[in-house]
Design a protein around this motif. Structure first.
Motif, mmCIF file in Angstrom:
data_model
loop_
_atom_site.group_PDB
_atom_site.id
_atom_site.type_symbol
_atom_site.label_atom_id
_atom_site.label_comp_id
_atom_site.label_asym_id
_atom_site.label_seq_id
_atom_site.Cartn_x
_atom_site.Cartn_y
_atom_site.Cartn_z
ATOM 1 N N VAL A 68 0.818 -1.215 0.000
ATOM 2 C CA VAL A 68 0.000 0.000 0.000
ATOM 3 C C VAL A 68 0.852 1.267 0.000
ATOM 4 N N LEU A 69 2.158 1.135 0.239
ATOM 5 C CA LEU A 69 3.025 2.306 0.283
ATOM 6 C C LEU A 69 3.788 2.538 -1.014
ATOM 7 N N CYS A 70 4.314 1.463 -1.628
ATOM 8 C CA CYS A 70 5.137 1.653 -2.824
ATOM 9 C C CYS A 70 4.635 0.883 -4.045
ATOM 10 N N LEU A 71 3.604 0.064 -3.861
ATOM 11 C CA LEU A 71 2.968 -0.722 -4.924
ATOM 12 C C LEU A 71 3.831 -1.882 -5.423
ATOM 13 N N ASP A 72 4.951 -2.173 -4.758
ATOM 14 C CA ASP A 72 5.697 -3.392 -5.065
ATOM 15 C C ASP A 72 4.913 -4.612 -4.567
ATOM 16 N N PRO A 73 5.279 -5.810 -4.973
ATOM 17 C CA PRO A 73 4.610 -7.003 -4.432
ATOM 18 C C PRO A 73 4.694 -7.034 -2.911
ATOM 19 N N GLY A 74 3.570 -7.401 -2.277
ATOM 20 C CA GLY A 74 3.519 -7.469 -0.825
ATOM 21 C C GLY A 74 4.111 -8.759 -0.301
ATOM 22 N N ARG A 75 3.987 -8.925 1.030
ATOM 23 C CA ARG A 75 4.528 -10.129 1.665
ATOM 24 C C ARG A 75 3.506 -11.248 1.629
ATOM 25 N N PRO A 76 3.854 -12.389 1.052
ATOM 26 C CA PRO A 76 2.907 -13.509 1.006
ATOM 27 C C PRO A 76 2.556 -13.980 2.426
ATOM 28 N N PRO A 77 1.350 -14.533 2.647
ATOM 29 C CA PRO A 77 0.381 -14.767 1.570
ATOM 30 C C PRO A 77 -0.519 -13.574 1.265
ATOM 31 N N THR A 78 -0.799 -12.690 2.239
ATOM 32 C CA THR A 78 -1.812 -11.665 1.969
ATOM 33 C C THR A 78 -1.475 -10.277 2.492
ATOM 34 N N LEU A 79 -0.274 -10.037 3.019
ATOM 35 C CA LEU A 79 0.017 -8.730 3.605
ATOM 36 C C LEU A 79 0.341 -7.733 2.506
ATOM 37 N N GLU A 97 8.098 -2.490 5.242
ATOM 38 C CA GLU A 97 7.866 -2.958 6.612
ATOM 39 C C GLU A 97 9.097 -2.712 7.478
ATOM 40 N N ALA A 98 10.284 -2.945 6.926
ATOM 41 C CA ALA A 98 11.519 -2.736 7.687
ATOM 42 C C ALA A 98 11.716 -1.270 8.046
ATOM 43 N N ASP A 99 11.142 -0.360 7.243
ATOM 44 C CA ASP A 99 11.304 1.076 7.484
ATOM 45 C C ASP A 99 10.276 1.640 8.463
ATOM 46 N N LEU A 100 9.304 0.844 8.897
ATOM 47 C CA LEU A 100 8.297 1.360 9.815
ATOM 48 C C LEU A 100 8.953 1.754 11.135
ATOM 49 N N ASP A 108 1.715 6.991 10.602
ATOM 50 C CA ASP A 108 0.680 8.010 10.795
ATOM 51 C C ASP A 108 -0.163 8.185 9.532
ATOM 52 N N ALA A 109 0.485 8.089 8.351
ATOM 53 C CA ALA A 109 -0.265 8.223 7.101
ATOM 54 C C ALA A 109 -1.197 7.029 6.898
ATOM 55 N N LEU A 110 -0.735 5.828 7.238
ATOM 56 C CA LEU A 110 -1.584 4.644 7.127
ATOM 57 C C LEU A 110 -2.792 4.764 8.055
ATOM 58 N N VAL A 111 -2.559 5.213 9.284
ATOM 59 C CA VAL A 111 -3.661 5.348 10.243
ATOM 60 C C VAL A 111 -4.653 6.400 9.782
ATOM 61 N N ARG A 112 -4.169 7.557 9.338
ATOM 62 C CA ARG A 112 -5.089 8.617 8.908
ATOM 63 C C ARG A 112 -5.891 8.193 7.683
ATOM 64 N N GLY A 113 -5.224 7.547 6.711
ATOM 65 C CA GLY A 113 -5.954 7.086 5.535
ATOM 66 C C GLY A 113 -7.029 6.076 5.897
ATOM 67 N N PHE A 114 -6.707 5.183 6.833
ATOM 68 C CA PHE A 114 -7.645 4.170 7.292
ATOM 69 C C PHE A 114 -8.787 4.789 8.093
ATOM 70 N N LYS A 115 -8.443 5.696 8.992
ATOM 71 C CA LYS A 115 -9.424 6.223 9.950
ATOM 72 C C LYS A 115 -10.347 7.267 9.344
ATOM 73 N N TYR A 145 4.523 0.501 17.316
ATOM 74 C CA TYR A 145 5.082 1.514 16.420
ATOM 75 C C TYR A 145 4.919 2.913 16.992
ATOM 76 N N ARG A 146 5.820 3.797 16.580
ATOM 77 C CA ARG A 146 5.668 5.214 16.878
ATOM 78 C C ARG A 146 4.685 5.827 15.882
ATOM 79 N N TYR A 147 3.932 6.796 16.334
ATOM 80 C CA TYR A 147 2.993 7.489 15.454
ATOM 81 C C TYR A 147 3.784 8.513 14.649
ATOM 82 N N ALA A 148 4.462 8.006 13.632
ATOM 83 C CA ALA A 148 5.325 8.817 12.769
ATOM 84 C C ALA A 148 5.253 8.224 11.371
ATOM 85 N N TRP A 149 5.783 8.941 10.398
ATOM 86 C CA TRP A 149 5.729 8.494 9.014
ATOM 87 C C TRP A 149 6.411 7.125 8.871
#
Length: 263
Positions: free
Chosen positions: A44-55, A62-65, A110-117, A103-107
């Motif tokens: 959802v962040l860079c549009l590359d293939p996600g982590r199997p099976p469904t993430l 994920e490593a940069d979170l 925070d963008a994922l939470v705001r988009g979701f919420k 996680y810290r509420y930081a980039w």
């Protein structure tokens, strides 16, 4: 002839419940594999293939979170130590027993939470709920018997169209094999958004704002929310659950503020 002693009802019931949970988890794993084959995950962040099976999150993103470092185990404040409560919790313990918020509420969390919420981006919620479940498993603490999402007032839920805490709890509970009680706790009055208030006003805003509708039927409960800031909402829901007969309440959130304001 000697007869084998019958198991106690409590042990038999616990064994059957554990077996049912294991079956649900295994069935979900097979379903996720099938889903991942039919609809491969996409980050959802860079549009590359996600982590199997469904993430829907790739390994690099994920490593940069922004993971949170050592924090007070009672309230989640990063200014505390990870092996003993912080000074505030030692002097005035909150009603909840433990906080998990990885996680810290930081980039970009925070963008994922705001988009979701606020913007209806439910795929973000599935990502966040999965990350929360994985953090719970990595934590290795005793699992609760029940998940209770922080309720919205009906008027706000109608306006938003969904309760973000329920969506997170639904995903985490499915992956962990823990039932979710979305209607057990109700918000009894509409309150101003917590984000606009300071710590003292948050506590006053939530006084008597929650009620438990039925006997919880569980001794150990986890309250699920998206972000932990002052802990006022978690404290209010925890107090209502404890008054209804729960003996331990934990708080689960995806993220926490970098520094919690004073209580």
């Amino acid at each position: 002839m000697h007869c084998q002693p019958a198991g106690t009802p409590e042990v038999d019931d616990a064994g059957r419940a554990a077996g049912r949970v294991a079956l649900r988890v295994r069935a979900q794993e097979w379903f996720d594999r099938l889903h991942g084959c039919l609809l491969p995950p996409r980050c959802v962040l860079c549009l590359d293939p996600g982590r199997p099976p469904t993430l829907d999150l790739c390994g690099a993103c994920e490593a940069d979170l922004p993971r949170h470092g050592p924090a007070c185990p009672r309230c989640g404040d990063a200014r505390g130590g990870e092996s003993a409560p912080c000074a505030r919790c030692a002097l005035a313990p909150p009603p909840y027993a433990r906080v998990l918020a990885p996680y810290r509420y930081a980039w970009p969390v925070d963008a994922l939470v705001r988009g979701f919420k606020y913007h209806g981006q439910l795929p973000h919620g599935r990502v966040l709920g999965t990350l929360l479940a994985e953090a719970v498993l990595a934590d290795a603490a005793p699992l609760p018997q029940l998940l209770v999402p922080v309720p919205l007032h009906p008027s706000r839920e109608r306006e938003r169209g969904y309760n973000q805490a329920w969506e997170l709890a639904r995903v985490a509970g499915r992956l962990l094999g823990i039932p979710v009680a979305p209607t057990l706790c109700a918000r009894t009055r509409a309150t101003p958004p917590q984000a606009t208030l300071d710590a003292a006003a948050r506590r006053a805003n939530l006084a008597a704002a929650f009620a438990v509708r039925a006997p919880p039927g569980a001794a150990h409960v986890a309250v699920v929310d998206d972000v932990l800031t002052t802990g006022a909402t978690l404290a209010a829901v925890s107090s209502a659950l404890l008054a209804a007969g729960v003996t331990r309440v934990d708080g689960w959130a995806v993220a926490r503020a970098v520094a919690l304001p004073a209580r």
